[in-house]
Design an enzyme around this catalytic site. Structure first.
Site, PDB file in Angstrom:
ATOM      1  N   SER A  13       0.836  -1.201   0.000  1.00  0.00           N
ATOM      2  CA  SER A  13       0.000   0.000   0.000  1.00  0.00           C
ATOM      3  C   SER A  13       0.872   1.254   0.000  1.00  0.00           C
ATOM      4  O   SER A  13       2.079   1.168   0.217  1.00  0.00           O
ATOM      5  CB  SER A  13      -0.948  -0.011   1.202  1.00  0.00           C
ATOM      6  OG  SER A  13      -0.206  -0.107   2.383  1.00  0.00           O
ATOM      7  N   CYS A  14       0.250   2.393  -0.256  1.00  0.00           N
ATOM      8  CA  CYS A  14       0.916   3.696  -0.320  1.00  0.00           C
ATOM      9  C   CYS A  14       1.792   3.903   0.920  1.00  0.00           C
ATOM     10  O   CYS A  14       1.338   3.614   2.016  1.00  0.00           O
ATOM     11  CB  CYS A  14      -0.153   4.786  -0.395  1.00  0.00           C
ATOM     12  SG  CYS A  14       0.491   6.458  -0.265  1.00  0.00           S
TER      13      CYS A  14
END
Lengths: 102, 136
Positions: free
Chosen positions: A38-39
């Site tokens: 994820s980011c």
């Protein structure tokens, strides 16, 4: 089957074999499998991967991060790289082709 | 490209995690980042800092889900992320001299990612050299 894919992907990365993208006909020089991350990890790893190919070569990025649809294009715009393809292939299944320009 | 000065005086895990994530966006976009740690944030950089507290939130569900994601390894720890960013781009990490002294610490007692221990005039200079300043 899973084992085969794993060996194959390592093999491809080690030997840096080039494959062609069907739509753009660009040669893909490296594939970054950022699925499950994820980011900000997909862009961070993309940045590192881009440093490992030469100017003019193409990086393929695979991601499951919905934010990557906005972030990969923003990243290529800011850093002067060329986004050849941005595809949403299915739910949480994204693929990008980035050409290293500098 | 541009330069961002980030100032953080909190050792709250969620705050430091946010700081590292924003720094990641800046560094991967080829911007220079200077991070000035003050007060509690310097304590979090101690080599022998106690185990980090879990993320807290005024919403129990947020704390629970973020801590679950941390335990599952889905979130890179802020220290690891900053170390990565230092390898990747132009990141300078400064620890406030006043709190470092009060805690009886030297630069060597802090995490090796700390480039220098300096005072508020260094911060003032960096603030005017930077294109943007962010306080967390």
């Amino acid at each position: 089957m899973e084992l085969f894919i794993k060996i194959h992907s390592n093999y491809e990365e080690t030997l840096n074999l080039t494959v062609k993208d069907e739509n753009t006909m660009s040669e893909i020089h490296k594939t970054l499998d950022a699925r499950g991350l994820s980011c900000p990890m997909p862009v961070l790893k993309s940045k590192k991967a881009l440093k490992e190919i030469n100017v003019g070569q193409v990086l393929e990025i695979l991601s499951t991060d919905p934010g990557s649809m906005a972030d990969i294009p923003a990243w290529t715009r800011t850093t002067g790289q060329e986004l050849l393809t941005s595809e949403e292939r299915g739910p949480k299944d994204f693929r990008y082709l980035v050409k290293r320009m500098k | 490209m541009g330069k961002l000065l980030m100032v953080c005086d909190s050792a709250a895990t969620d705050k430091l995690q946010t700081l590292a994530i924003i720094a990641s966006g800046m560094v991967t976009s080829d911007h220079e980042v200077v991070i000035f740690f003050m007060h509690d944030a310097v304590y979090a950089l101690k080599k022998d800092a106690p185990p980090e507290p879990e993320v807290t939130s005024i919403y129990p569900e947020v704390a629970e889900k973020v801590n679950q994601a941390r335990k599952a390894g889905n979130l890179l720890h802020w220290k690891g992320l900053l170390e990565d960013l230092k390898d990747l781009g132009d990141v300078e990490i400064v620890a406030c001299v006043q709190i470092t002294e009060i805690l009886g610490l030297e630069k060597e007692d802090l995490h090796p990612m700390v480039d220098k221990v300096a005072g508020v005039n260094t911060l003032a200079e960096q603030a005017m050299l930077a294109d943007r300043v962010m306080f967390l």
